[in-house]
Structures are given as structure tokens and as C-alpha cells.
Scaffold this motif. Sequence first.
Motif, mmCIF file in Angstrom:
data_model
loop_
_atom_site.group_PDB
_atom_site.id
_atom_site.type_symbol
_atom_site.label_atom_id
_atom_site.label_comp_id
_atom_site.label_asym_id
_atom_site.label_seq_id
_atom_site.Cartn_x
_atom_site.Cartn_y
_atom_site.Cartn_z
ATOM 1 N N TRP A 122 0.862 -1.177 0.000
ATOM 2 C CA TRP A 122 0.000 0.000 0.000
ATOM 3 C C TRP A 122 0.905 1.236 0.000
ATOM 4 O O TRP A 122 1.826 1.326 0.802
ATOM 5 C CB TRP A 122 -0.883 0.037 1.243
ATOM 6 C CG TRP A 122 -1.642 -1.234 1.512
ATOM 7 C CD1 TRP A 122 -1.187 -2.336 2.174
ATOM 8 C CD2 TRP A 122 -2.984 -1.523 1.141
ATOM 9 N NE1 TRP A 122 -2.166 -3.306 2.231
ATOM 10 C CE2 TRP A 122 -3.284 -2.824 1.607
ATOM 11 C CE3 TRP A 122 -3.971 -0.800 0.465
ATOM 12 C CZ2 TRP A 122 -4.525 -3.412 1.413
ATOM 13 C CZ3 TRP A 122 -5.208 -1.388 0.275
ATOM 14 C CH2 TRP A 122 -5.484 -2.681 0.745
ATOM 15 N N ILE A 127 -3.259 4.682 -2.083
ATOM 16 C CA ILE A 127 -4.497 5.003 -1.359
ATOM 17 C C ILE A 127 -4.378 6.372 -0.707
ATOM 18 O O ILE A 127 -3.276 6.806 -0.385
ATOM 19 C CB ILE A 127 -4.820 3.929 -0.304
ATOM 20 C CG1 ILE A 127 -3.664 3.785 0.700
ATOM 21 C CG2 ILE A 127 -5.123 2.609 -0.973
ATOM 22 C CD1 ILE A 127 -3.965 2.861 1.867
ATOM 23 N N PRO A 128 -5.532 7.066 -0.530
ATOM 24 C CA PRO A 128 -6.858 6.699 -1.025
ATOM 25 C C PRO A 128 -7.036 7.151 -2.460
ATOM 26 O O PRO A 128 -6.381 8.092 -2.909
ATOM 27 C CB PRO A 128 -7.785 7.473 -0.092
ATOM 28 C CG PRO A 128 -7.016 8.711 0.237
ATOM 29 C CD PRO A 128 -5.564 8.287 0.294
ATOM 30 N N GLN A 132 -12.540 8.200 -2.180
ATOM 31 C CA GLN A 132 -12.386 7.166 -1.157
ATOM 32 C C GLN A 132 -11.890 7.767 0.154
ATOM 33 O O GLN A 132 -11.327 8.867 0.180
ATOM 34 C CB GLN A 132 -11.407 6.099 -1.631
ATOM 35 C CG GLN A 132 -11.836 5.378 -2.889
ATOM 36 C CD GLN A 132 -10.777 4.415 -3.391
ATOM 37 O OE1 GLN A 132 -9.598 4.527 -3.056
ATOM 38 N NE2 GLN A 132 -11.185 3.466 -4.213
ATOM 39 N N THR A 133 -12.083 7.031 1.240
ATOM 40 C CA THR A 133 -11.556 7.422 2.538
ATOM 41 C C THR A 133 -10.447 6.457 2.944
ATOM 42 O O THR A 133 -10.353 5.341 2.412
ATOM 43 C CB THR A 133 -12.647 7.394 3.625
ATOM 44 O OG1 THR A 133 -13.075 6.034 3.825
ATOM 45 C CG2 THR A 133 -13.843 8.251 3.219
ATOM 46 N N MET A 134 -9.618 6.877 3.875
ATOM 47 C CA MET A 134 -8.539 6.009 4.348
ATOM 48 C C MET A 134 -9.082 4.774 5.045
ATOM 49 O O MET A 134 -8.523 3.682 4.930
ATOM 50 C CB MET A 134 -7.621 6.780 5.292
ATOM 51 C CG MET A 134 -6.706 7.772 4.602
ATOM 52 S SD MET A 134 -5.598 7.004 3.389
ATOM 53 C CE MET A 134 -4.602 5.951 4.458
ATOM 54 N N GLU A 178 -11.537 2.926 4.396
ATOM 55 C CA GLU A 178 -11.927 1.873 3.461
ATOM 56 C C GLU A 178 -10.741 1.004 3.064
ATOM 57 O O GLU A 178 -10.932 -0.123 2.593
ATOM 58 C CB GLU A 178 -12.550 2.505 2.203
ATOM 59 C CG GLU A 178 -13.876 3.190 2.484
ATOM 60 C CD GLU A 178 -14.310 4.127 1.371
ATOM 61 O OE1 GLU A 178 -15.451 4.607 1.433
ATOM 62 O OE2 GLU A 178 -13.505 4.379 0.449
ATOM 63 N N HIS A 179 -9.534 1.507 3.254
ATOM 64 C CA HIS A 179 -8.332 0.748 2.909
ATOM 65 C C HIS A 179 -7.598 0.234 4.155
ATOM 66 O O HIS A 179 -7.129 -0.901 4.181
ATOM 67 C CB HIS A 179 -7.383 1.617 2.080
ATOM 68 C CG HIS A 179 -7.967 2.062 0.779
ATOM 69 N ND1 HIS A 179 -8.122 1.208 -0.293
ATOM 70 C CD2 HIS A 179 -8.451 3.257 0.378
ATOM 71 C CE1 HIS A 179 -8.673 1.869 -1.298
ATOM 72 N NE2 HIS A 179 -8.880 3.114 -0.915
#
Length: 280
Positions: A136, A164-165, A169-171, A173-174
Motif C-alpha cells: 500500500w 491510497i486513497p 475514497q476514505t482512508m 476503506e483501505h
Amino acid sequence: MVPKDRSFLFRVREALPDLHPAEKRLGEFVCDFPGELASYSAQELAALAHVSKATVTRFIQRLGYDTYEEARRHARAERQTGSRLFLANSTDASSVQSVKAHIAQGIANLEATFVSIPDSQIEAAAAAILQARKVWVIGFRSSQPFASYLQWQLTQVIENISVIPGAGQTMGEHLVSLRDDDVVVFFAMRRRIAQIDAIIDQIRRSKSSLLYVTDESAPFETSATWHFQCQTLAPGPLFNHTSVMALCHLLITRCLEKAGVEGRTRLRNIEALNEGLDEL
């Protein structure tokens, strides 16, 4: 009165519309060169901004400070981790730095950066990236291009790597997907976002390996598996990120070398598909 919990520059900008002409001229000067207040006495600042010392005193009080020294301490503290504006000064505003000066500083940054990063740590980080279940890559603001570049290049070597993100998207979600056999490469060049400590804490909780890449101003992160600090000094008003790009290139090259036959096969197949699809 400007709230006291705000940054030095925020106070100045908020106060500007209501200032008297001389104070406004001083405020605009300080906005352009906030480091001058951190470096000089009230009398010296007055001379630089072409105002009276009394104007400096009234200006400081309008910002919510009791004394000039209190304001200067705040500006000094903000200079350590804040905007590059704090490193610019009025005497250099109209000067043009030579190409040689920029090249010399870039070389000095490279030397200072890689003196502090042992070969063994580069080798270990590259090995961990290749062995990870998933890699990541995180980067906000000025760090985002480095995160994207690393991911783009490492895709030539490894399959499971994501920046990411993503858009929209939000953090969370990862970060919920992090595992103990993952590697997180976190670029955090200044100015760093306010949530950085919370993100690092969650990475630590996940037991993922953390490769933390910052400039020289960041405090050493003891929870990181590796913390590479890149020197970013520059002769002008912007940070010099030569060493950050060089570090990216070195990590990518080491990964390709360590990937051996498997890595070369993946790269060869990518090139064949590019040619077959007539994409390049």
C-alpha cells in the motif's frame, strides 16, 4: 481579536482586512516573509517593512499576542514544520539563484540523505516489498506524486500494489484491509496532514511493515520498520525533492534486481502486451 489556537500565518491573514494602512503594509510583508519575524527584533522588522516600531507593537497586539517575543516564539515554532514561506527572506526576493547553486544543493541533498540510509536497510525494504501479500502506498499533498510514481514503476515488478486513497475514497476503506504480511510505504513530506499520527497508529495496530519516507524536519518514527529521511534544502523558496526521487529510483531498481527471473518475465510480458495492444 483572532483566536489564539490558530497558526501564526492564519492570524495575520484573518487580521489583514481590518488593519490600518501601515499595519496592513506590515501584515502583507509578514505574509510574504513570515520568517523575518522569527529572525529579527521588532526594531529590525520595522526597518525591513518600512514602518515604525509602534506600528509593529500595535500589529502584534491585533494578532492576539501579549508581546513581540511571544509572537516570535510562535513563528519560530511554526518555521520548524510549516510552510516553506518561513524559509524565504526579503533580501532574496528579487534575486535569481544560479543553476550551479541549485545543482550543488541537489548534490548535497543526495549525499546527506544516503549517508544516513545503510545499504542493508534498502535491501531489507526491497525484500519486504517483494514478499508482501500487498503493498500500500500513501502520499498526500506534495507527497502524492511520489506515491503514484513508486506505484507506477513497481507495477512492472509486483502485482498487488495500490496507491491510497483513490478519488472519492476514505482512508478507513483501505486501512481496514491491512494485514501483518503487508507493507505500507508512506511518503510524508512537509507540510504533513493533521491526521498523520492517527494513520501511523492504525498501521502499527495492523502489524504491517511501515516504510516511512519524510524530509529532514520530521521527528524519527520509532514505530516504523524503516524511516528514511530525505534532505530537501534549497537555495530558493521551494523544497528540493531530488533526494526523494533518487530514493524511489533506488528502491524500484533493487526490487527489480531482487525479483530475478520472475520479475524480468513479468516485465517482458508487459512489454509484449503493450506492443500487441498497440498502446505505445
